[in-house]
Design an enzyme around this catalytic site. Structure first.
Site, PDB file in Angstrom:
ATOM      1  CG  ASP A   8      59.121  27.767  96.512  1.00  0.00           C
ATOM      2  OD1 ASP A   8      59.393  26.475  96.811  1.00  0.00           O
ATOM      3  OD2 ASP A   8      58.201  27.895  97.469  1.00  0.00           O
ATOM      4  CB  SER A  66      52.501  25.805  99.716  1.00  0.00           C
ATOM      5  OG  SER A  66      52.954  26.502 101.094  1.00  0.00           O
ATOM      6  CG  HIS A  80      57.706  24.347  99.062  1.00  0.00           C
ATOM      7  ND1 HIS A  80      57.688  25.579  99.068  1.00  0.00           N
ATOM      8  CD2 HIS A  80      56.466  24.127 100.042  1.00  0.00           C
ATOM      9  CE1 HIS A  80      56.283  25.730  99.641  1.00  0.00           C
ATOM     10  NE2 HIS A  80      55.707  25.281 100.133  1.00  0.00           N
TER      11      HIS A  80
END
Length: 459
Positions: A192, A267, A162
């Protein structure tokens, strides 16, 4: 000599103290003396040698000097205010030197040592993309930030899917300030993960560890780029849970739960164990519960063991060539659908379509079947099926329990491989209706911490 009467102390040069008699009479008569007064003597202090005090002072000075030489001394800074003396204690302890140790998987390291050994392997990632056009038909640019870490000396970097989803440009910044344009190699949205590459040599890669050895209570550390601007920050905490199943925007994940501080921009960054090994990929956190209650200390990371083989596959082929693939169009069975078809079950995965020559077709599945179990795992939704599917690779076998109106059957299936065309292309950007892009910053790519009002947000 000294004489004492009624607690009065007086000094006399006469051995018999006779001159004190008229002084006492004067005191008794209120200070009035009769007759001529004698000369007033000016008393001067008698200087005496204070050898004992000098010796004590010398000894004390030596003791203080000796303590300061030992490295643990504290010196007193004094000043005078209105005649009062105030003291401030200031430590003279020298700056601690952090030993630069290599990660060997055997030696436990301090937090500072883990940071020093790995910070050059962590990268800051910035992306940009076109988010559509405004009223004047001008392109609207959006940007976001994330983290990643170096896998190989020749520039392969691992991050979250993402973080780079839909990005038109990807810029990587190293700890020493060097910047590189990165190329998207491939990724896997269901897990992911994404691999990007920069053209560089002799980079410092991380050491990957065994996430299966983690226990609840183990100390872990995260290094990343929180808020997209606090670059190369480290936070620490403990493992709160292992193998935690969570659902992020409809996608199920098996996660390491931790109370280490994780924020947007973290992230794709690494989660380290006490030995300086990467055991997880920081991915998400809870900011609110389902009833709207604000929560803290709930961060999540993808276990390295779950994605290691896929990462190597992406580096080699540009996509996950061995991802388990069933070949159906699934739908979560609802009570309404069950009533419409007069089914006796109200939970499972309803098959809308079966692809020809797929693993499902070869196993004899057909439209209208309901998958209610994969091996020993109960299936009540599409999310359950996707999570169960992650345990398998192409070529593995499994038993599926299938509901049909004429009875429940068990079929054996050999998982197929996902088509290459589904994997190799650059992921398209999507923008949810709340205005947040899926890269972790939202608000047109610029993260505003005061607008974080969503149950889930990516780190």
């Amino acid at each position: 000599m000294y004489n004492d009467e009624n607690n009065l102390y007086n000094y006399t040069y006469r051995k018999d103290g006779s001159e004190l008699s008229h002084q006492r009479e004067s005191v008794r008569s209120g200070g009035q003396q009769s007759g001529p007064q004698g000369p007033v003597l000016e008393m001067k202090p008698v200087k005496k040698k204070r050898l004992g005090l000098k010796i004590a002072a010398l000894a004390l000075s030596c003791a203080l000097l000796g303590g300061a030489a030992g490295g643990g001394a504290v010196w007193a800074a004094s000043h005078y205010t209105g005649g009062n003396r105030s003291e401030i204690n200031v430590s003279s302890r020298p700056v601690t030197q952090v030993a630069l140790r290599s990660v060997d998987g055997k030696t436990a390291m301090s937090d500072a040592e883990v940071y020093a050994a790995n910070v050059n392997s962590v990268v800051s990632i910035r992306t940009s993309a076109t988010a559509g056009y405004n009223f004047f038909n001008q392109p609207v640019q959006t940007s976001s930030a994330g983290s990643g870490f170096v896998l190989s000396k020749d520039g392969y970097i691992l991050t979250n899917y993402h973080v780079v989803k839909g990005a038109e440009t990807v810029t990587v910044t190293m700890y020493n300030g060097d910047e590189f344009d990165a190329k998207y190699i491939g990724g896997e949205e269901d897990y992911d993960i994404a691999v990007i590459k920069v053209e560089a040599e002799n980079l410092q890669p991380v050491t990957l560890g065994d996430s299966g050895t983690l226990n609840v209570g183990d100390h872990v550390l995260a290094i990343g780029n929180p808020l997209g601007e606090l670059t190369f920050s480290m936070s620490g905490g403990m493992v709160s849970c292992v193998d935690r199943a969570i659902n992020v925007d409809g996608t199920p994940f098996n996660m390491i739960q931790t109370d280490a501080s994780i924020n947007p921009g973290n992230s794709g960054g690494p989660l380290f164990n006490q030995f300086g090994e990467v055991v997880g990929i920081v991915s998400a956190k809870y900011s609110q519960s389902s009833n709207g209650t604000t929560v803290e200390g709930l961060g999540f990371a993808i276990p390295m063991n779950d994605v290691f083989s896929m990462v190597k596959d992406i580096m080699t082929n540009g996509y996950v060539s061995n991802r388990a693939y069933l070949g159906i169009t699934p739908q979560t069975l609802t009570e309404g659908t069950a009533a419409q078809f007069h089914y006796d079950v109200t939970a499972g995965v309803f098959i809308n379509y079966v692809e020809p020559d797929s693993a499902a077709a070869k196993a004899g599945l057909k439209m209208g079947d309901v998958i209610i179990k994969v091996d020993d795992t109960d299936i009540k939704s599409v999310e359950d099926l996707n999570l169960a599917k992650k345990k398998y690779s192409a070529g593995d076998t499994a038993s599926l329990e299938i509901y049909r109106p004429d009875g429940t059957i068990t079929v054996e299936i050999t998982w197929g491989a996902a088509p290459k065309e589904e994997q190799a292309q650059q992921p398209a950007q999507t923008y949810p209706s709340n205005g947040n892009n899926n890269s972790g910053n939202g608000n047109g790519g610029y993260y505003n911490p005061f607008e974080d009002l969503f149950r889930y947000f990516y780190g």
